[in-house]
Design a protein around this motif. Structure first.
Motif, PDB file in Angstrom:
ATOM      1  N   ARG A   1      -1.429  39.409  -1.843  1.00 40.93           N
ATOM      2  CA  ARG A   1      -1.954  38.235  -2.691  1.00 40.93           C
ATOM      3  C   ARG A   1      -3.161  37.626  -2.473  1.00 40.93           C
ATOM      4  O   ARG A   1      -3.821  37.180  -3.343  1.00 40.93           O
ATOM      5  N   GLY A   2      -3.608  37.667  -1.384  1.00 43.08           N
ATOM      6  CA  GLY A   2      -4.770  36.879  -0.876  1.00 43.08           C
ATOM      7  C   GLY A   2      -5.813  37.824  -1.298  1.00 43.08           C
ATOM      8  O   GLY A   2      -6.939  37.138  -1.974  1.00 43.08           O
ATOM      9  N   VAL A   3      -6.046  39.052  -1.367  1.00 38.35           N
ATOM     10  CA  VAL A   3      -7.255  39.978  -1.806  1.00 38.35           C
ATOM     11  C   VAL A   3      -7.016  39.709  -3.553  1.00 38.35           C
ATOM     12  O   VAL A   3      -7.887  39.558  -4.157  1.00 38.35           O
ATOM     13  N   ARG A   4      -5.759  39.618  -4.075  1.00 42.43           N
ATOM     14  CA  ARG A   4      -5.820  39.358  -5.606  1.00 42.43           C
ATOM     15  C   ARG A   4      -6.303  38.089  -5.920  1.00 42.43           C
ATOM     16  O   ARG A   4      -7.132  38.100  -6.877  1.00 42.43           O
ATOM     17  N   ASN A   5      -6.089  36.960  -4.892  1.00 46.05           N
ATOM     18  CA  ASN A   5      -6.522  35.676  -5.186  1.00 46.05           C
ATOM     19  C   ASN A   5      -8.104  35.702  -5.203  1.00 46.05           C
ATOM     20  O   ASN A   5      -8.583  34.952  -6.339  1.00 46.05           O
ATOM     21  N   VAL A   6      -8.697  36.344  -4.482  1.00 49.49           N
ATOM     22  CA  VAL A   6     -10.140  36.468  -4.074  1.00 49.49           C
ATOM     23  C   VAL A   6     -10.630  37.116  -5.591  1.00 49.49           C
ATOM     24  O   VAL A   6     -11.548  36.735  -5.972  1.00 49.49           O
ATOM     25  N   LEU A   7     -10.130  38.265  -6.017  1.00 49.72           N
ATOM     26  CA  LEU A   7     -10.318  38.845  -7.155  1.00 49.72           C
ATOM     27  C   LEU A   7     -10.485  38.247  -8.422  1.00 49.72           C
ATOM     28  O   LEU A   7     -11.315  38.239  -9.335  1.00 49.72           O
ATOM     29  N   ILE A   8      -9.549  37.634  -8.509  1.00 45.92           N
ATOM     30  CA  ILE A   8      -9.146  36.560  -9.468  1.00 45.92           C
ATOM     31  C   ILE A   8     -10.132  35.531  -9.486  1.00 45.92           C
ATOM     32  O   ILE A   8     -10.637  35.319 -10.719  1.00 45.92           O
ATOM     33  N   ASP A   9     -10.567  34.874  -8.369  1.00 41.81           N
ATOM     34  CA  ASP A   9     -11.321  33.872  -8.236  1.00 41.81           C
ATOM     35  C   ASP A   9     -12.819  34.070  -8.528  1.00 41.81           C
ATOM     36  O   ASP A   9     -13.496  33.397  -9.160  1.00 41.81           O
ATOM     37  N   LEU A  10     -13.213  35.258  -8.394  1.00 42.81           N
ATOM     38  CA  LEU A  10     -14.516  35.952  -8.448  1.00 42.81           C
ATOM     39  C   LEU A  10     -14.719  36.473 -10.096  1.00 42.81           C
ATOM     40  O   LEU A  10     -15.844  36.819 -10.280  1.00 42.81           O
ATOM     41  N   GLY A  11     -13.569  36.327 -10.804  1.00 52.38           N
ATOM     42  CA  GLY A  11     -13.583  36.751 -12.041  1.00 52.38           C
ATOM     43  C   GLY A  11     -13.501  38.338 -12.324  1.00 52.38           C
ATOM     44  O   GLY A  11     -14.025  38.986 -13.177  1.00 52.38           O
TER      45      GLY A  11
ATOM     46  N   GLY B   1      -5.634  36.902 -14.206  1.00 51.61           N
ATOM     47  CA  GLY B   1      -4.206  36.653 -13.632  1.00 51.61           C
ATOM     48  C   GLY B   1      -4.496  35.255 -13.086  1.00 51.61           C
ATOM     49  O   GLY B   1      -5.716  34.524 -13.327  1.00 51.61           O
ATOM     50  N   GLU B   2      -3.501  34.533 -12.571  1.00 54.00           N
ATOM     51  CA  GLU B   2      -3.406  33.329 -11.876  1.00 54.00           C
ATOM     52  C   GLU B   2      -3.715  33.297 -10.401  1.00 54.00           C
ATOM     53  O   GLU B   2      -2.777  34.113  -9.798  1.00 54.00           O
ATOM     54  N   VAL B   3      -4.445  32.392  -9.846  1.00 53.52           N
ATOM     55  CA  VAL B   3      -4.455  32.163  -8.200  1.00 53.52           C
ATOM     56  C   VAL B   3      -3.131  31.706  -7.847  1.00 53.52           C
ATOM     57  O   VAL B   3      -2.599  30.923  -8.507  1.00 53.52           O
ATOM     58  N   THR B   4      -2.552  32.466  -6.663  1.00 54.35           N
ATOM     59  CA  THR B   4      -1.322  31.886  -6.198  1.00 54.35           C
ATOM     60  C   THR B   4      -1.914  30.880  -4.885  1.00 54.35           C
ATOM     61  O   THR B   4      -2.454  31.458  -4.084  1.00 54.35           O
ATOM     62  N   PRO B   5      -1.535  29.541  -5.013  1.00 55.53           N
ATOM     63  CA  PRO B   5      -2.103  28.732  -3.935  1.00 55.53           C
ATOM     64  C   PRO B   5      -1.058  28.738  -2.978  1.00 55.53           C
ATOM     65  O   PRO B   5       0.025  28.929  -2.836  1.00 55.53           O
ATOM     66  N   PRO B   6      -1.456  28.196  -1.647  1.00 55.31           N
ATOM     67  CA  PRO B   6      -0.693  27.956  -0.596  1.00 55.31           C
ATOM     68  C   PRO B   6      -0.050  26.661  -0.761  1.00 55.31           C
ATOM     69  O   PRO B   6      -0.408  25.975  -1.539  1.00 55.31           O
ATOM     70  N   PRO B   7       1.110  26.444   0.008  1.00 56.85           N
ATOM     71  CA  PRO B   7       1.532  25.006   0.013  1.00 56.85           C
ATOM     72  C   PRO B   7       0.649  24.094   0.094  1.00 56.85           C
ATOM     73  O   PRO B   7       0.506  22.735  -0.166  1.00 56.85           O
ATOM     74  N   TYR B   8      -0.150  24.320   1.322  1.00 56.11           N
ATOM     75  CA  TYR B   8      -1.268  23.072   1.818  1.00 56.11           C
ATOM     76  C   TYR B   8      -2.376  24.216   2.111  1.00 56.11           C
ATOM     77  O   TYR B   8      -2.362  25.310   2.486  1.00 56.11           O
TER      78      TYR B   8
ATOM     79  N   GLU C   1     -11.248  30.103   1.148  1.00 55.46           N
ATOM     80  CA  GLU C   1     -10.426  29.056   0.396  1.00 55.46           C
ATOM     81  C   GLU C   1      -9.598  29.869  -0.943  1.00 55.46           C
ATOM     82  O   GLU C   1      -8.635  29.462  -1.005  1.00 55.46           O
ATOM     83  N   ALA C   2     -10.350  30.867  -1.260  1.00 50.83           N
ATOM     84  CA  ALA C   2      -9.731  31.387  -2.313  1.00 50.83           C
ATOM     85  C   ALA C   2      -8.678  32.428  -2.083  1.00 50.83           C
ATOM     86  O   ALA C   2      -7.594  32.652  -2.498  1.00 50.83           O
ATOM     87  N   PHE C   3      -8.833  32.769  -0.882  1.00 44.79           N
ATOM     88  CA  PHE C   3      -7.596  33.888  -0.115  1.00 44.79           C
ATOM     89  C   PHE C   3      -6.444  33.104  -0.284  1.00 44.79           C
ATOM     90  O   PHE C   3      -5.253  34.040  -0.502  1.00 44.79           O
TER      91      PHE C   3
END
Length: 371
Positions: free
Chosen positions: A223-233, A237-244, A174-176
Motif C-alpha cells: 500500500r505504501g509503495v502504491r501511495n508513493v507512485l500515485i502521489d508522484l503521478g 488511483g487514490e492514496v490510502t491515508p493512515p489514521p494519523y 509522508e506519501a508512503f
C-alpha cells in the motif's frame, strides 16, 4: 502537489542492457562468484512507461534475513494490474543474495552490506556488491524506497525514516502513509544516507520481524509503495491515508535491569503514558523481580520478541510523538469505525507478544531506574 522533475538520461542502461520507454526488462547484475566459479547475481525488474517521469527504485533484503520487504516487492512483481502511466520503476526483491540464501543478516565475510555504500569495484565482497547496486540502481534513479525489518529477536511497528530536511525525502515519507515518521540521516555507509548524498533522495521503511513474510506487514508495504507512485503521478488511483501521521521527536530503548523471564504489558503501536508498566521481569520459578515503566508519554515503536533477557538487553522502544496523544487516540477511534483494514498491522503485531495485565503486588519502579 508539484511533480518531482526526472533527470534526463535516455536511454536507460542497467547492467549493460538498454530499456526503452514503454517496455519491461528482467536484469541480472553479477556481483560475485561461487566457489565453483558460477555467477552470483542480483535479480531486478525495470518497468518503464511510455511517458517520461520520475525513476523510483524499491529495494529489499539488504539484510538477508529481512523478508517482509521481499514479500512486498514480490507482490508488486506478481501484480498484473501494476501499470505505470509515466516514469520508471526499478524493483529489486533481494539485494543481499548471499545472506538471503544462508538466512543470515550479513554477508559471508560478516560485513554489513548496509554499512558498505557507495562501495568500491576493488574492495571487499560487501564493498563490491554495494558498488554494483549503487552504480546500476541509485545512479539511474531519482528517488528510492528501501525496505527493512527489525533485527533478530525484535519487531518494529511500521514506520518510515529519512532525512526530513530534504523536501523530496519529506514528500516520500509522508506519501508512503505510515503513522510514524522518524527524522535522521541514517548511519554512515547506509543505503539511504549514501543514496541521498548522491542525489537520489531515499526513505527507509521498517516493518515487523526478520525471517518472516508477515501478511499485514506485506500489505502495509505494498500500500505504501502504491501511495508513493500515485502521489508522484506514476500510477492512477487514490492514496490510502493512515489514521494519523506524526513525527517522532525523540526515541529510546528501555533495557532490562536484571535477568529473567519477561511478561509484557504492552504491544507494538500501543500508546503509553509516563509511569505505565511495560514489562515485568520474573525468575524462572515465578518470583517477580522488577517492572519496567515508561519514562514518557509515547508510542511503542518496537519490542523484543524474546521473553528471556539479561541485564542491559533491549526490551521496549518508545517514541515521543509531536502530535498529542489525545489527538492520536481520537484519530484511532475514528479509524476503527471507518478504516478497519488500517488496523490490521497493529492487531497482527500484538499476536506476536504475550501481553498480560501487570501484577499488582509489586509497585512499578521509578522510570529512571528502570531505563
Amino acid at each position: 502537489m508539484k511533480q518531482t522533475k526526472s533527470k534526463r538520461r535516455p536511454p536507460l542502461i542497467i547492467g549493460g542492457q538498454t530499456i526503452a520507454a514503454g517496455t519491461r526488462a528482467e536484469i541480472r547484475l553479477k556481483v560475485s562468484e561461487t566457489y565453483f566459479g558460477d555467477d552470483v547475481s542480483i535479480h531486478l525488474r525495470v518497468i518503464r512507461a511510455k511517458k517520461p517521469g520520475p525513476a523510483v527504485f524499491v529495494t529489499a533484503a539488504i539484510h538477508g534475513d529481512e523478508l517482509n520487504g521481499v514479500g512486498v516487492v514480490h507482490e508488486l512483481l506478481c501484480d498484473p494490474d501494476l501499470e505505470l502511466v509515466r516514469g520508471t520503476l526499478v524493483l529489486v526483491p533481494v539485494c543481499n543474495v548471499l545472506g538471503f540464501e544462508a538466512n543470515e543478516r550479513y554477508l559471508p565475510d560478516r560485513r554489513d552490506l548496509n554499512r558498505s555504500f557507495p562501495g568500491s569495484p576493488t574492495g571487499s565482497l560487501a564493498s563490491r556488491i554495494a558498488h554494483t547496486l549503487f552504480e546500476n540502481v541509485v545512479r539511474n534513479c531519482d528517488l528510492g524506497i528501501d525496505l527493512h525489518t527489525a533485527a533478530i529477536q525484535r519487531t518494529n511497528y511500521p514506520n518510515v525514516r529519512g532525512r526530513l530536511a530534504d523536501p523530496a525525502v519529506k514528500r516520500l515519507a509522508e506519501a508512503f502513509g505510515a503513522e510514524l515518521i522518524m527524522n535522521g540521516d541514517g548511519p554512515e555507509g547506509s543505503f539511504r544516507r549514501e543514496a541521498g548524498a548522491a542525489g537520489c533522495p531515499t526513505i527507509c521503511v521498517e516493518t515487523g520481524e526478520p525471517w518472516k513474510m508477515e501478511p499485514a506487514m506485506v500489505q502495509f508495504g505494498v500500500r505504501g509503495v502504491r501511495n508513493v507512485l500515485i502521489d508522484l503521478g506514476m500510477m492512477r488511483g487514490e492514496v490510502t491515508p493512515p489514521p494519523y501521521q506524526t513525527r517522532i521527536t525523540r526515541n529510546r530503548w528501555l533495557r532490562a535491569k536484571v535477568g529473567g523471564i519477561l511478561r509484557f504489558h504492552v504491544a507494538p503501536g500501543q500508546i503509553v503514558r509516563t509511569g505505565q508498566d511495560l514489562a515485568s521481569n520474573f525468575t524462572l520459578l515465578g518470583e517477580q523481580r522488577n517492572v519496567l515503566s515508561s519514562p514518557c508519554d509515547g508510542i511503542v515503536l518496537g519490542m523484543t520478541t524474546l521473553p528471556t533477557v539479561k541485564p542491559g538487553e533491549p526490551v521496549c522502544h518508545i517514541g515521543e510523538p509531536a502530535m498529542s496523544l489525545k489527538r492520536i487516540e481520537k484519530a484511532l477511534a475514528v479509524s476503527r469505525r471507518e478504516q478497519p483494514e488500517i488496523n490490521r498491522a497493529r492487531r497482527h503485531l500484538a499476536t506476536s507478544i504475550h501481553q498480560v495485565a501487570p501484577t499488582p503486588e509489586l509497585g512499578t519502579e521509578d522510570a529512571s531506574a528502570a531505563s
